[in-house]
Design a protein around this motif. Structure first.
Motif, PDB file in Angstrom:
ATOM      1  N   LEU A  19       0.839  -1.195   0.000  1.00  0.00           N
ATOM      2  CA  LEU A  19       0.000   0.000   0.000  1.00  0.00           C
ATOM      3  C   LEU A  19       0.876   1.248   0.000  1.00  0.00           C
ATOM      4  N   PRO A  20       0.458   2.273  -0.757  1.00  0.00           N
ATOM      5  CA  PRO A  20       1.168   3.551  -0.667  1.00  0.00           C
ATOM      6  C   PRO A  20       1.145   4.067   0.775  1.00  0.00           C
ATOM      7  N   GLU A  21       2.192   4.794   1.162  1.00  0.00           N
ATOM      8  CA  GLU A  21       2.327   5.243   2.548  1.00  0.00           C
ATOM      9  C   GLU A  21       1.119   6.058   3.024  1.00  0.00           C
ATOM     10  N   GLU A  22       0.636   6.973   2.188  1.00  0.00           N
ATOM     11  CA  GLU A  22      -0.470   7.826   2.616  1.00  0.00           C
ATOM     12  C   GLU A  22      -1.722   7.019   2.892  1.00  0.00           C
ATOM     13  N   ILE A  23      -1.990   6.021   2.064  1.00  0.00           N
ATOM     14  CA  ILE A  23      -3.179   5.184   2.272  1.00  0.00           C
ATOM     15  C   ILE A  23      -3.002   4.325   3.521  1.00  0.00           C
ATOM     16  N   ALA A  24      -1.806   3.768   3.694  1.00  0.00           N
ATOM     17  CA  ALA A  24      -1.539   2.955   4.889  1.00  0.00           C
ATOM     18  C   ALA A  24      -1.688   3.793   6.154  1.00  0.00           C
ATOM     19  N   LEU A  25      -1.157   5.011   6.124  1.00  0.00           N
ATOM     20  CA  LEU A  25      -1.257   5.886   7.286  1.00  0.00           C
ATOM     21  C   LEU A  25      -2.706   6.276   7.551  1.00  0.00           C
ATOM     22  N   GLU A  26      -3.460   6.508   6.478  1.00  0.00           N
ATOM     23  CA  GLU A  26      -4.874   6.831   6.617  1.00  0.00           C
ATOM     24  C   GLU A  26      -5.616   5.674   7.294  1.00  0.00           C
ATOM     25  N   CYS A  27      -5.305   4.464   6.922  1.00  0.00           N
ATOM     26  CA  CYS A  27      -5.938   3.295   7.540  1.00  0.00           C
ATOM     27  C   CYS A  27      -5.620   3.218   9.029  1.00  0.00           C
ATOM     28  N   LEU A  28      -4.353   3.433   9.372  1.00  0.00           N
ATOM     29  CA  LEU A  28      -3.945   3.291  10.765  1.00  0.00           C
ATOM     30  C   LEU A  28      -4.517   4.403  11.649  1.00  0.00           C
ATOM     31  N   THR A  29      -4.665   5.609  11.114  1.00  0.00           N
ATOM     32  CA  THR A  29      -5.235   6.690  11.927  1.00  0.00           C
ATOM     33  C   THR A  29      -6.701   6.437  12.244  1.00  0.00           C
ATOM     34  N   ARG A  30      -7.358   5.595  11.464  1.00  0.00           N
ATOM     35  CA  ARG A  30      -8.770   5.278  11.714  1.00  0.00           C
ATOM     36  C   ARG A  30      -8.955   4.218  12.801  1.00  0.00           C
ATOM     37  N   SER A  31      -7.873   3.591  13.240  1.00  0.00           N
ATOM     38  CA  SER A  31      -7.994   2.553  14.269  1.00  0.00           C
ATOM     39  C   SER A  31      -8.376   3.166  15.608  1.00  0.00           C
ATOM     40  N   HIS A  32      -9.223   2.469  16.357  1.00  0.00           N
ATOM     41  CA  HIS A  32      -9.643   2.948  17.673  1.00  0.00           C
ATOM     42  C   HIS A  32      -8.486   2.830  18.649  1.00  0.00           C
ATOM     43  N   PHE A  33      -8.420   3.775  19.592  1.00  0.00           N
ATOM     44  CA  PHE A  33      -7.270   3.805  20.502  1.00  0.00           C
ATOM     45  C   PHE A  33      -7.150   2.525  21.326  1.00  0.00           C
ATOM     46  N   THR A  34      -8.249   1.803  21.530  1.00  0.00           N
ATOM     47  CA  THR A  34      -8.179   0.572  22.321  1.00  0.00           C
ATOM     48  C   THR A  34      -7.420  -0.539  21.599  1.00  0.00           C
ATOM     49  N   THR A  35      -7.199  -0.377  20.285  1.00  0.00           N
ATOM     50  CA  THR A  35      -6.451  -1.386  19.527  1.00  0.00           C
ATOM     51  C   THR A  35      -4.962  -1.063  19.436  1.00  0.00           C
ATOM     52  N   HIS A  36      -4.565   0.106  19.889  1.00  0.00           N
ATOM     53  CA  HIS A  36      -3.185   0.556  19.682  1.00  0.00           C
ATOM     54  C   HIS A  36      -2.167  -0.290  20.434  1.00  0.00           C
ATOM     55  N   ARG A  37      -2.551  -0.793  21.605  1.00  0.00           N
ATOM     56  CA  ARG A  37      -1.602  -1.598  22.378  1.00  0.00           C
ATOM     57  C   ARG A  37      -1.186  -2.837  21.592  1.00  0.00           C
ATOM     58  N   VAL A  38      -2.172  -3.487  20.971  1.00  0.00           N
ATOM     59  CA  VAL A  38      -1.862  -4.687  20.188  1.00  0.00           C
ATOM     60  C   VAL A  38      -1.166  -4.304  18.884  1.00  0.00           C
ATOM     61  N   ALA A  39      -1.644  -3.231  18.249  1.00  0.00           N
ATOM     62  CA  ALA A  39      -1.060  -2.814  16.967  1.00  0.00           C
ATOM     63  C   ALA A  39       0.411  -2.443  17.121  1.00  0.00           C
ATOM     64  N   ALA A  40       0.757  -1.855  18.264  1.00  0.00           N
ATOM     65  CA  ALA A  40       2.149  -1.438  18.476  1.00  0.00           C
ATOM     66  C   ALA A  40       3.113  -2.616  18.541  1.00  0.00           C
ATOM     67  N   ARG A  41       2.595  -3.837  18.664  1.00  0.00           N
ATOM     68  CA  ARG A  41       3.453  -5.019  18.725  1.00  0.00           C
ATOM     69  C   ARG A  41       3.691  -5.655  17.353  1.00  0.00           C
ATOM     70  N   VAL A  42       3.041  -5.127  16.327  1.00  0.00           N
ATOM     71  CA  VAL A  42       3.148  -5.735  14.996  1.00  0.00           C
ATOM     72  C   VAL A  42       4.580  -5.665  14.471  1.00  0.00           C
TER      73      VAL A  42
END
Length: 348
Positions: A19-42
């Motif tokens: 994915l292009p960086e801007e689209i990938a970043l757009e996807c990640l900014t839409r994630s709910h803050f409660t998912t960030h703990r798990v996402a940060a481990r990717v």
């Protein structure tokens, strides 16, 4: 926003392969803050991203942050009737989500597993929580401790301690920094000194001193100014002043304001700021709203932009439209009915 996105792209490898960086970043900014703990481990890249201030700013500019209220609240201790009178009061950090009505508890600080320092202050800044100062819950001696909670990591880290041990100081956030002023030292001498804590650099810097000591004062930000309201000098203990001292962040100078606090009680936790930048008393506002039989004891108000949360000791917790609107009682679980010493809100 373009500059923030460019900084995100400069961090390292692809965020999402293919994915292009801007689209990938757009996807990640839409994630709910409660998912960030798990996402940060990717990956390491995601870990740096989710904990970065730039990612937080991008989410905030995009309207994708989430407002929540946090309180230093007494914990209900499961003890027998015989031991109740001897049980020490312990405090933890409670979290309230106004959108869902959910209450949760933030994990304890490792250094204080059995309860936070008494009379510590909690401040929200840049999507983080900072717990500052207070009294050691065992020795009752003032501490200079600073702890910062990272939501993406769900972890407390210890920050650089305050330059001076002090209690009952005023503290507020402005521009991503925490301003601390007044209070008293270990000898209960009223302090005139003021400091700023940069939460990103973990550094303190000293400000010019106020014209006089102000014990049990309160600090609030109004525009680009820091107002240190009321308090009293060492020799006038308990006689709260009507004056305030205002630090102008643009000039780095203090000025004195007369008749800023027309109350005879402590301003701690009850100084609010209206839509026109005027000071008001949360206890008076609650009584005017005819919410309940309200006394000044135990009231802690939190301006949450267009909304307000008011903790009223034994009367409960209320939410409304700032100081002039009707306050409605919030239903809360029994375990979150404890006394509140300090509260704040932040976008996360």
């Amino acid at each position: 926003m373009r500059n923030i996105k460019q900084r995100m792209m400069d961090i390292g490898d692809e965020l999402i392969p293919g994915l292009p960086e801007e689209i990938a970043l757009e996807c990640l900014t839409r994630s709910h803050f409660t998912t960030h703990r798990v996402a940060a481990r990717v990956s390491r890249r995601w870990h740096r991203l989710f904990l970065s201030r730039h990612f937080y700013n991008l989410r905030k500019l995009s309207g994708r942050t989430h407002k929540a209220v946090f309180a230093v609240q007494s914990l209900l201790q499961p003890v027998s009737d015989e031991a109740k009178s001897a049980a020490p009061i312990a405090f933890g950090v409670s979290a309230f989500d106004p959108a869902t009505g959910n209450w949760t508890r933030i994990k304890p600080i490792e250094k204080y597993p059995n309860g936070l320092p008494l009379f510590c202050r909690i401040i929200g800044v840049d999507g983080k929580l900072a717990v500052i100062g207070g009294w050691d819950p065992v020795s009752y001696r003032p501490v200079e401790d600073v702890f910062v909670y990272e939501f993406a990591a769900e972890k407390w880290r210890q920050g650089k301690g305050m330059p001076e041990k002090r209690s009952f100081f005023g503290a507020t956030e402005y521009g991503g920094e925490i301003f601390v002023a007044g209070g008293h030292d270990e000898g209960k001498n009223a302090a005139a000194s003021a400091w700023v804590y940069n939460i990103r650099n973990d550094e303190w810097r000293e400000l010019p001193a106020m014209s006089r000591g102000r014990d049990e004062c309160e600090a609030v930000a109004i525009g680009s100014e820091i107002w240190v309201v009321s308090g009293y000098e060492t020799e006038n203990q308990g006689n709260f002043e009507r004056t305030a001292e205002v630090y102008e962040t643009k000039t780095g100078k203090w000025r004195r304001v007369e008749s800023a606090w027309c109350e005879e009680r402590s301003p701690r936790n009850v100084v609010g700021v209206g839509r026109e930048g005027e000071l008001f008393n949360w206890a008076t506002a609650a009584a005017a709203a005819k919410t309940t039989a309200v006394t000044g004891e135990g009231i802690v108000g939190v301006n949450m932009e267009e909304k307000a949360i008011v903790f009223m000791g034994r009367n409960g917790v209320f939410m409304g439209e700032c100081q002039n609107g009707k306050l409605e009682r919030i239903e809360l679980p029994e375990e979150f009915s404890g006394f509140v010493q300090s509260a704040c809100y932040t976008h996360i």
